[in-house]
Scaffold this motif. Structure first.
Motif, PDB file in Angstrom:
ATOM      1  N   GLN A 100      -9.495  -2.004  -4.329  1.00  0.00           N
ATOM      2  CA  GLN A 100      -9.117  -3.401  -4.563  1.00  0.00           C
ATOM      3  C   GLN A 100      -9.281  -4.254  -3.307  1.00  0.00           C
ATOM      4  OE1 GLN A 100      -5.090  -3.160  -6.011  1.00  0.00           O
ATOM      5  NE2 GLN A 100      -5.695  -2.457  -8.035  1.00  0.00           N
ATOM      6  N   ALA A 134      -7.667   3.859  -5.314  1.00  0.00           N
ATOM      7  CA  ALA A 134      -7.702   2.656  -6.145  1.00  0.00           C
ATOM      8  C   ALA A 134      -7.233   1.426  -5.372  1.00  0.00           C
ATOM      9  CB  ALA A 134      -6.830   2.856  -7.391  1.00  0.00           C
ATOM     10  N   HIS A 135      -6.165   1.567  -4.591  1.00  0.00           N
ATOM     11  CA  HIS A 135      -5.701   0.442  -3.776  1.00  0.00           C
ATOM     12  C   HIS A 135      -6.767   0.032  -2.768  1.00  0.00           C
ATOM     13  CE1 HIS A 135      -1.623   0.985  -5.379  1.00  0.00           C
ATOM     14  NE2 HIS A 135      -1.284  -0.137  -4.755  1.00  0.00           N
ATOM     15  N   GLY A 141      -2.701  12.424  -8.720  1.00  0.00           N
ATOM     16  CA  GLY A 141      -2.477  11.038  -9.115  1.00  0.00           C
ATOM     17  C   GLY A 141      -2.167  10.143  -7.931  1.00  0.00           C
ATOM     18  N   PHE A 142      -1.401  10.671  -6.979  1.00  0.00           N
ATOM     19  CA  PHE A 142      -1.099   9.911  -5.766  1.00  0.00           C
ATOM     20  C   PHE A 142      -2.372   9.671  -4.969  1.00  0.00           C
ATOM     21  CE2 PHE A 142       0.173  10.146  -1.183  1.00  0.00           C
ATOM     22  CZ  PHE A 142       0.740   8.879  -1.103  1.00  0.00           C
ATOM     23  N   ARG A 143      -3.186  10.711  -4.853  1.00  0.00           N
ATOM     24  CA  ARG A 143      -4.451  10.570  -4.125  1.00  0.00           C
ATOM     25  C   ARG A 143      -5.324   9.510  -4.793  1.00  0.00           C
ATOM     26  NH1 ARG A 143      -7.999  15.857  -3.884  1.00  0.00           N
ATOM     27  NH2 ARG A 143      -5.941  16.687  -3.404  1.00  0.00           N
ATOM     28  N   ARG A 144      -5.394   9.537  -6.110  1.00  0.00           N
ATOM     29  CA  ARG A 144      -6.206   8.532  -6.825  1.00  0.00           C
ATOM     30  C   ARG A 144      -5.659   7.132  -6.611  1.00  0.00           C
ATOM     31  NH1 ARG A 144      -6.345  12.671 -10.844  1.00  0.00           N
ATOM     32  NH2 ARG A 144      -4.591  11.700 -11.932  1.00  0.00           N
ATOM     33  N   SER A 145      -4.327   6.998  -6.515  1.00  0.00           N
ATOM     34  CA  SER A 145      -3.747   5.668  -6.300  1.00  0.00           C
ATOM     35  C   SER A 145      -4.136   5.106  -4.938  1.00  0.00           C
ATOM     36  CB  SER A 145      -2.226   5.724  -6.447  1.00  0.00           C
ATOM     37  OG  SER A 145      -1.610   6.313  -5.305  1.00  0.00           O
ATOM     38  N   TYR A 167       0.839  -1.198   0.000  1.00  0.00           N
ATOM     39  CA  TYR A 167       0.000   0.000   0.000  1.00  0.00           C
ATOM     40  C   TYR A 167       0.878   1.253   0.000  1.00  0.00           C
ATOM     41  CZ  TYR A 167      -3.748   3.229   1.182  1.00  0.00           C
ATOM     42  OH  TYR A 167      -4.640   4.268   1.157  1.00  0.00           O
ATOM     43  N   PRO A 168       0.587   2.239  -0.849  1.00  0.00           N
ATOM     44  CA  PRO A 168       1.488   3.405  -0.986  1.00  0.00           C
ATOM     45  C   PRO A 168       1.265   4.508   0.040  1.00  0.00           C
ATOM     46  CG  PRO A 168      -0.244   3.536  -2.636  1.00  0.00           C
ATOM     47  CD  PRO A 168      -0.436   2.215  -1.916  1.00  0.00           C
TER      48      PRO A 168
END
Length: 268
Positions: free
Chosen positions: A245, A241-242, A234-238, A210-211
């Motif tokens: 999942q 998204a994680h 983009g980081f926030r969206r990642s 997890y980022p």
């Protein structure tokens, strides 16, 4: 018998085993027993030794159990119904922190991180939870007076807490001890991302890769992750998204299935 907490329930566990030696027993490790009492507390050890099944609330917990306990362990993730996430503007970054003010939740790291953020950073942090520790409550109130981007709301009803999550970009979770925080489950099933301390209880909920982790008690690290979430969409969206999942792990249907399986093991 299904007992919650290996140490706190140890007297009941021992009595049950003495009275009913042939009946089955499950012990659920809820957090502090797993990460504070073990491996040295004799009562917690005895509870796990005599248990027929051991339940942990996230999958990383199994990796730290002694092999004999791991062999009879099951993972049952807690669940929460899905709540629709509200569409939010890109700025400011809306964050929510949910947890009673006590040392295990480590609000002091949160407070220091907020003070370390650039003064012009577009962020809002709402903190929800009863002040179980009076000094931490005073610290929260003082920060709210000094820092207009931080709001301390005290304790709220569960429905209002979930509404706050569904109206936030991120849940911030700086705990230093967790068995498997249901607040993480509720944030994920609300469609929010999570920023969390890199501890076993959070890794087992969010995954090894997890980022959005920062190191426990690292206020500068937390501030850096929050600033990056502000400045990098983009980081926030990642993060979201994680979390999406992981959402299938936390459905009520899955939890019910796993509880039925546990009961079946105890009755077999």
């Amino acid at each position: 018998m299904v007992a919650l907490h290996a140490r706190r329930s140890s007297a009941s566990i021992a009595s049950y085993r003495e009275l009913f030696p042939s009946r089955k027993l499950a012990v659920v490790l809820t957090g502090t027993d797993l990460y504070k009492d073990l491996p040295g507390d004799r009562d917690a050890i005895a509870s796990l030794d005599i248990a027929d099944r051991i339940v942990v609330l996230q999958d990383h917990a199994r990796t730290i159990l002694a092999p004999p306990w791991r062999a009879k362990s099951d993972v049952i993730f807690q669940s929460a119904p899905t709540v629709a996430h509200r569409k939010l503007a890109r700025e400011p970054l809306h964050c929510v922190v949910v947890g009673h003010l006590r040392p295990e939740k480590d609000p002091l790291t949160l407070f220091a991180a907020i003070r370390a953020l650039p003064t012009n950073l577009p962020i809002r942090v709402r903190h929800i939870g009863e002040a179980l520790d009076a000094q931490l409550g005073h610290a929260a109130e003082q920060l709210a007076r000094e820092e207009p981007r931080y709001r301390y709301s005290g304790g709220l009803a569960r429905g209002l807490v979930r509404s706050a999550m569904a109206s936030s970009h991120l849940l911030v979770h700086p705990s230093v001890v967790e068995g498997g925080a249901n607040v993480v489950v509720e944030a994920i099933t609300c469609g929010a991302g999570v920023v969390a301390s890199r501890i076993s209880g959070n890794i087992g909920m969010l995954g090894e890769d997890y980022p959005g982790y920062f190191e426990p008690r690292d206020a500068a690290g937390l501030a850096a992750v929050l600033e990056r979430a502000c400045r990098e969409p983009g980081f926030r969206r990642s993060l979201v998204a994680h979390c999406r999942q992981r959402r299938p792990l936390f459905t009520p249907a899955r939890e019910a299935r796993d509880v039925r399986r546990l009961v079946g093991q105890l009755l077999s």
